[in-house]
Scaffold this motif. Sequence first.
Motif, PDB file in Angstrom:
ATOM      1  N   ASP A 151      -1.906   8.063   4.550  1.00  0.00           N
ATOM      2  CA  ASP A 151      -2.358   9.566   5.129  1.00  0.00           C
ATOM      3  C   ASP A 151      -3.761   9.722   4.794  1.00  0.00           C
ATOM      4  N   ILE A 152      -4.465   9.237   3.795  1.00  0.00           N
ATOM      5  CA  ILE A 152      -5.921   9.328   3.591  1.00  0.00           C
ATOM      6  C   ILE A 152      -6.545   8.697   4.736  1.00  0.00           C
ATOM      7  N   ILE A 153      -6.319   7.326   5.003  1.00  0.00           N
ATOM      8  CA  ILE A 153      -6.927   6.527   5.799  1.00  0.00           C
ATOM      9  C   ILE A 153      -7.213   7.193   7.234  1.00  0.00           C
ATOM     10  N   LYS A 154      -6.012   7.919   7.567  1.00  0.00           N
ATOM     11  CA  LYS A 154      -5.714   8.300   8.915  1.00  0.00           C
ATOM     12  C   LYS A 154      -6.807   9.456   9.230  1.00  0.00           C
ATOM     13  N   GLN A 155      -7.325  10.151   8.242  1.00  0.00           N
ATOM     14  CA  GLN A 155      -8.234  11.273   8.086  1.00  0.00           C
ATOM     15  C   GLN A 155      -9.647  10.945   8.259  1.00  0.00           C
ATOM     16  N   LEU A 156      -9.877   9.916   7.744  1.00  0.00           N
ATOM     17  CA  LEU A 156     -11.388   9.262   7.636  1.00  0.00           C
ATOM     18  C   LEU A 156     -11.845   9.026   9.020  1.00  0.00           C
ATOM     19  N   ARG A 157     -13.499   8.999   9.370  1.00  0.00           N
ATOM     20  CA  ARG A 157     -13.809   8.591  10.276  1.00  0.00           C
ATOM     21  C   ARG A 157     -15.309   8.153  10.045  1.00  0.00           C
ATOM     22  N   HIS A 158     -15.250   7.611   8.756  1.00  0.00           N
ATOM     23  CA  HIS A 158     -16.653   6.928   8.572  1.00  0.00           C
ATOM     24  C   HIS A 158     -16.280   6.116   7.420  1.00  0.00           C
ATOM     25  N   PHE A 159     -16.483   4.551   7.909  1.00  0.00           N
ATOM     26  CA  PHE A 159     -16.167   3.578   6.970  1.00  0.00           C
ATOM     27  C   PHE A 159     -17.172   2.342   6.537  1.00  0.00           C
ATOM     28  N   ILE A 160     -17.315   2.031   5.281  1.00  0.00           N
ATOM     29  CA  ILE A 160     -18.345   1.194   5.134  1.00  0.00           C
ATOM     30  C   ILE A 160     -17.225  -0.258   5.071  1.00  0.00           C
ATOM     31  N   VAL A 161     -17.708  -1.314   5.779  1.00  0.00           N
ATOM     32  CA  VAL A 161     -16.721  -2.426   5.766  1.00  0.00           C
ATOM     33  C   VAL A 161     -17.627  -3.736   5.716  1.00  0.00           C
ATOM     34  N   GLU A 162     -16.714  -4.856   5.304  1.00  0.00           N
ATOM     35  CA  GLU A 162     -17.474  -6.148   5.475  1.00  0.00           C
ATOM     36  C   GLU A 162     -17.590  -6.529   6.763  1.00  0.00           C
ATOM     37  N   ASN A 163     -16.587  -6.479   7.706  1.00  0.00           N
ATOM     38  CA  ASN A 163     -16.482  -6.846   9.078  1.00  0.00           C
ATOM     39  C   ASN A 163     -15.945  -5.969  10.029  1.00  0.00           C
ATOM     40  N   VAL A 164     -16.705  -5.511  11.095  1.00  0.00           N
ATOM     41  CA  VAL A 164     -16.032  -4.209  11.948  1.00  0.00           C
ATOM     42  C   VAL A 164     -14.858  -4.848  12.556  1.00  0.00           C
ATOM     43  N   ARG A 165     -14.842  -5.946  13.077  1.00  0.00           N
ATOM     44  CA  ARG A 165     -13.513  -6.392  13.796  1.00  0.00           C
ATOM     45  C   ARG A 165     -12.151  -6.591  13.086  1.00  0.00           C
ATOM     46  N   THR A 166     -12.472  -7.074  11.789  1.00  0.00           N
ATOM     47  CA  THR A 166     -11.099  -7.008  10.923  1.00  0.00           C
ATOM     48  C   THR A 166     -10.981  -5.692  10.385  1.00  0.00           C
ATOM     49  N   ALA A 167     -11.718  -4.531  10.362  1.00  0.00           N
ATOM     50  CA  ALA A 167     -11.722  -3.323   9.822  1.00  0.00           C
ATOM     51  C   ALA A 167     -10.628  -2.416  10.890  1.00  0.00           C
ATOM     52  N   ARG A 168     -11.214  -2.925  12.285  1.00  0.00           N
ATOM     53  CA  ARG A 168     -10.373  -2.236  13.179  1.00  0.00           C
ATOM     54  C   ARG A 168      -9.205  -2.557  13.359  1.00  0.00           C
ATOM     55  N   ARG A 169      -8.782  -3.841  13.021  1.00  0.00           N
ATOM     56  CA  ARG A 169      -7.715  -4.323  13.218  1.00  0.00           C
ATOM     57  C   ARG A 169      -6.380  -3.809  11.880  1.00  0.00           C
ATOM     58  N   VAL A 185      -4.924   3.275  -5.072  1.00  0.00           N
ATOM     59  CA  VAL A 185      -4.009   2.023  -5.476  1.00  0.00           C
ATOM     60  C   VAL A 185      -3.707   1.178  -4.488  1.00  0.00           C
ATOM     61  N   GLY A 186      -3.769  -0.075  -4.854  1.00  0.00           N
ATOM     62  CA  GLY A 186      -3.547  -1.104  -3.865  1.00  0.00           C
ATOM     63  C   GLY A 186      -3.487  -2.521  -4.742  1.00  0.00           C
ATOM     64  N   PRO A 187      -3.398  -3.720  -3.906  1.00  0.00           N
ATOM     65  CA  PRO A 187      -3.225  -5.068  -4.301  1.00  0.00           C
ATOM     66  C   PRO A 187      -4.783  -5.534  -4.794  1.00  0.00           C
ATOM     67  N   LEU A 222       0.972  -1.194   0.130  1.00  0.00           N
ATOM     68  CA  LEU A 222       0.066  -0.012  -0.098  1.00  0.00           C
ATOM     69  C   LEU A 222       0.859   1.148  -0.132  1.00  0.00           C
ATOM     70  N   PRO A 223       0.753   2.132  -0.850  1.00  0.00           N
ATOM     71  CA  PRO A 223       1.322   3.390  -0.868  1.00  0.00           C
ATOM     72  C   PRO A 223       1.448   4.491   0.211  1.00  0.00           C
ATOM     73  N   ASP A 224       2.212   4.957   0.675  1.00  0.00           N
ATOM     74  CA  ASP A 224       2.296   6.134   1.778  1.00  0.00           C
ATOM     75  C   ASP A 224       0.977   6.799   1.942  1.00  0.00           C
ATOM     76  N   GLY A 225       0.704   7.242   0.540  1.00  0.00           N
ATOM     77  CA  GLY A 225      -0.586   8.380   0.360  1.00  0.00           C
ATOM     78  C   GLY A 225      -1.832   7.756   0.764  1.00  0.00           C
ATOM     79  N   ASN A 226      -2.150   6.343   0.815  1.00  0.00           N
ATOM     80  CA  ASN A 226      -3.329   5.921   1.069  1.00  0.00           C
ATOM     81  C   ASN A 226      -3.172   5.831   2.753  1.00  0.00           C
TER      82      ASN A 226
END
Length: 238
Positions: free
Chosen positions: A29-47, A121-123, A23-27
């Motif tokens: 940087d973006i993730i750190k600023q977000l506070r709302h996430f749509i996810v498949e599983n909350v536990r793994t998202a937290r991890r 960008v990512g795998p 994962l690029p460093d830019g990703n």
Amino acid sequence: MELIPALYLIPVNISNAPLRTALPDGNLDIIKQLRHFIVENVRTARRFLKRCDPSFDIGSVTFYELNRHTDLTEVSSYLNPLREGVPMGVMSEAGCPAVADPGALPVSIAQREGLRVVPLVGPSSILLSLMASGFNGQGFSFNGYLPIDPRERERKLRELEQQSQKLDMTQIFIETPYRNNRMVASLASTLKGSTRLCVACDITDQENESIVTMPVSKWKTAKYDYDKRPAIFLIYAR
């Protein structure tokens, strides 16, 4: 940088390799600023968020779970923060969201409403396996899971093989990991010996990654053990 109001599509690592190898460093940087996430599983998202930044304030995050148990009529409401100008993220369990993933639904809603969508960008195991297979990368089809019933699966495999030969197209599919060895055996007994099969396993895991392409005739006598390991299957008939 300050984020624009958008739905950010956040790739997640597909192995236990260090995040910065995929994962690029830019990703991050973006993730750190977000506070709302749509996810498949909350536990793994937290991890995952804690792996991105051990100091991440998980308590300040609102998660919206989207999986087979979700009432799909509620998904549109998940985007309310974005409608109010607050950036949001979509995360898959692994790989790229919205590709073979339920995350496609909120993306579709956002596009219909003219909301900004930003893919990061990512795998993607699908694209990485195609890149390494040696098969046609200009014409290909991802087919998800094949039928479980042996007769239906054999019929589908022959159909994919015929389409590959007729259309010069790489056919890509997946299987539940504990059935991987049975899938290889089924491929070896069903397809023509000249058809090429690639099995891409543990992609991005530098210690265990295995990407092997051989004619089906050689897979009949090959030694392998792919059970309980994430794998992608590709066939190419000429």
